[in-house]
Design a protein around this motif. Structure first.
Motif, PDB file in Angstrom:
ATOM      1  N   ASN A   1     -14.608 -26.209 -46.637  1.00  0.00           N
ATOM      2  CA  ASN A   1     -15.539 -25.077 -46.465  1.00  0.00           C
ATOM      3  C   ASN A   1     -16.681 -25.466 -45.527  1.00  0.00           C
ATOM      4  OD1 ASN A   1     -14.046 -23.659 -48.540  1.00  0.00           O
ATOM      5  ND2 ASN A   1     -15.050 -25.067 -49.976  1.00  0.00           N
ATOM      6  N   LEU A   2     -17.130 -26.696 -45.700  1.00  0.00           N
ATOM      7  CA  LEU A   2     -18.184 -27.215 -44.820  1.00  0.00           C
ATOM      8  C   LEU A   2     -17.662 -27.310 -43.386  1.00  0.00           C
ATOM      9  CD1 LEU A   2     -20.838 -28.635 -44.159  1.00  0.00           C
ATOM     10  CD2 LEU A   2     -19.975 -30.693 -45.273  1.00  0.00           C
ATOM     11  N   LYS A   3     -16.422 -27.728 -43.239  1.00  0.00           N
ATOM     12  CA  LYS A   3     -15.827 -27.855 -41.899  1.00  0.00           C
ATOM     13  C   LYS A   3     -15.766 -26.486 -41.199  1.00  0.00           C
ATOM     14  CE  LYS A   3     -11.632 -29.218 -39.542  1.00  0.00           C
ATOM     15  NZ  LYS A   3     -10.213 -29.482 -39.670  1.00  0.00           N
ATOM     16  N   ARG A   4     -15.354 -25.484 -41.944  1.00  0.00           N
ATOM     17  CA  ARG A   4     -15.280 -24.122 -41.370  1.00  0.00           C
ATOM     18  C   ARG A   4     -16.666 -23.651 -40.928  1.00  0.00           C
ATOM     19  NH1 ARG A   4     -17.921 -20.477 -43.845  1.00  0.00           N
ATOM     20  NH2 ARG A   4     -17.023 -20.943 -45.876  1.00  0.00           N
ATOM     21  N   TRP A   5     -17.670 -23.834 -41.794  1.00  0.00           N
ATOM     22  CA  TRP A   5     -19.072 -23.456 -41.501  1.00  0.00           C
ATOM     23  C   TRP A   5     -19.572 -24.225 -40.277  1.00  0.00           C
ATOM     24  CZ3 TRP A   5     -23.183 -26.911 -41.669  1.00  0.00           C
ATOM     25  CH2 TRP A   5     -24.486 -26.389 -41.767  1.00  0.00           C
ATOM     26  N   PHE A   6     -19.300 -25.520 -40.251  1.00  0.00           N
ATOM     27  CA  PHE A   6     -19.770 -26.389 -39.176  1.00  0.00           C
ATOM     28  C   PHE A   6     -19.259 -25.884 -37.813  1.00  0.00           C
ATOM     29  CE2 PHE A   6     -18.984 -30.066 -36.406  1.00  0.00           C
ATOM     30  CZ  PHE A   6     -20.262 -30.579 -36.316  1.00  0.00           C
ATOM     31  N   HIS A   7     -17.955 -25.585 -37.754  1.00  0.00           N
ATOM     32  CA  HIS A   7     -17.390 -25.160 -36.455  1.00  0.00           C
ATOM     33  C   HIS A   7     -17.867 -23.765 -36.068  1.00  0.00           C
ATOM     34  CE1 HIS A   7     -15.218 -28.713 -35.482  1.00  0.00           C
ATOM     35  NE2 HIS A   7     -14.797 -28.791 -36.728  1.00  0.00           N
ATOM     36  N   GLU A   8     -18.127 -22.941 -37.074  1.00  0.00           N
ATOM     37  CA  GLU A   8     -18.633 -21.605 -36.761  1.00  0.00           C
ATOM     38  C   GLU A   8     -20.038 -21.694 -36.153  1.00  0.00           C
ATOM     39  OE1 GLU A   8     -17.925 -18.710 -39.774  1.00  0.00           O
ATOM     40  OE2 GLU A   8     -19.422 -17.339 -38.913  1.00  0.00           O
ATOM     41  N   ILE A   9     -20.867 -22.545 -36.725  1.00  0.00           N
ATOM     42  CA  ILE A   9     -22.233 -22.672 -36.189  1.00  0.00           C
ATOM     43  C   ILE A   9     -22.205 -23.360 -34.827  1.00  0.00           C
ATOM     44  CG2 ILE A   9     -24.497 -23.729 -36.584  1.00  0.00           C
ATOM     45  CD1 ILE A   9     -24.183 -23.072 -39.499  1.00  0.00           C
ATOM     46  N   LYS A  10     -21.371 -24.374 -34.722  1.00  0.00           N
ATOM     47  CA  LYS A  10     -21.281 -25.120 -33.453  1.00  0.00           C
ATOM     48  C   LYS A  10     -20.963 -24.191 -32.275  1.00  0.00           C
ATOM     49  CE  LYS A  10     -19.056 -29.116 -31.490  1.00  0.00           C
ATOM     50  NZ  LYS A  10     -18.001 -30.096 -31.560  1.00  0.00           N
TER      51      LYS A  10
END
Ligand SMILES: N[C@@H](CCC(=O)N[C@@H](CS)C(=O)NCC(=O)O)C(=O)O
Length: 228
Positions: free
Chosen positions: A184-193
């Motif tokens: 879930n953190l990975k998905r959030w991270f790439h979305e913000i990036k």
């Protein structure tokens, strides 16, 4: 105009992320913390903790004399209140956002900072300290991953809480963390990036400095500071 006193580190990126997202005009004043610029008397007047970031708002809401702010969490809150963006006004939503902002300020930031120190910069290898801070970073990543299991951002819409947290996840490999174990953190991270404003914020850093800050002589500036 916002005068931004900045260096190319996670706490610095938080503020360029906000300013780019809100499209607020700003001037960058590089404070090279590896060279000791943070000890200049003119900087200490606005940032007595000799740390970046700091801002001076020359056109504060309600008029009057310029307002200076240090501490990245206080700056994000100030800018959110000034613009009316990225921090809800409604009590429950605002409290939810602020508690995750301060989770970053009091937890993830300091713990990941100690992780960076003992894993990358300490002159001697101290397994106890390395393990303690790598584990604590890992625990905090786990908390964030759970929080993001059923929502897009940490507190409602994209907010100053996400802006505070993201730059501290960017160095996840150097913090000895594996994003694959936090889906879930990975998905959030790439979305913000991939947000255009975040890309612009990191491009500002690339224009100022692309070298690591804590190297060579900078270590003697940054490590071992005591009261003066
Ligand atoms: N709690 C402060 C921490 C700021 C901080 O540690 N800034 C680092 C760079 S990320 C710094 O300026 N270091 C200079 C020094 O260690 O002398 C904030 O969030 O603004």
């Amino acid at each position: 105009m916002i005068e931004l006193y900045y260096w190319t580190t996670p706490n610095g990126h938080k503020i360029t992320m906000f300013l780019e997202e809100a499209e607020l005009p700003y001037n960058v004043h590089p404070i090279n913390i590896g060279n000791g610029d943070q000890f200049a008397p003119s900087f200490l007047e606005i940032a007595p903790n000799n740390r970046i970031p700091a801002i001076v708002d020359t056109d504060p809401k309600g008029g009057g004399a310029p307002i200076s702010v240090f501490e990245s969490g206080a700056i994000l809150e100030y800018l959110a209140d000034k613009t009316g963006h990225f921090l809800p006004a409604e009590t429950r939503a605002r409290t939810e956002t602020l508690q995750w902002l301060y989770w970053q300020m009091g937890g993830l930031g300091p713990m990941a900072g100690q992780n960076h120190h003992f894993v990358q910069y300490a002159p001697e290898r101290i397994p106890y300290a390395m393990e303690r801070y790598v584990n604590e970073t890992n625990r905090l990543y786990g908390v964030l991953d759970k929080r993001l299991a059923d929502r897009g951002f940490v507190a409602g819409d994209y907010s100053i809480a996400d802006m505070a947290i993201y730059p501290w996840i960017v160095p996840y490999e150097r913090q000895q963390q594996d994003l694959e174990t936090f889906p879930n953190l990975k998905r959030w991270f790439h979305e913000i990036k991939s947000r255009p404003a975040v890309e612009r914020a990191y491009a500002v850093a690339d224009r100022i400095n692309t070298a690591p800050t804590v190297i060579g002589d900078a270590k003697s500036v940054l490590v071992g500071q005591a009261a003066s």
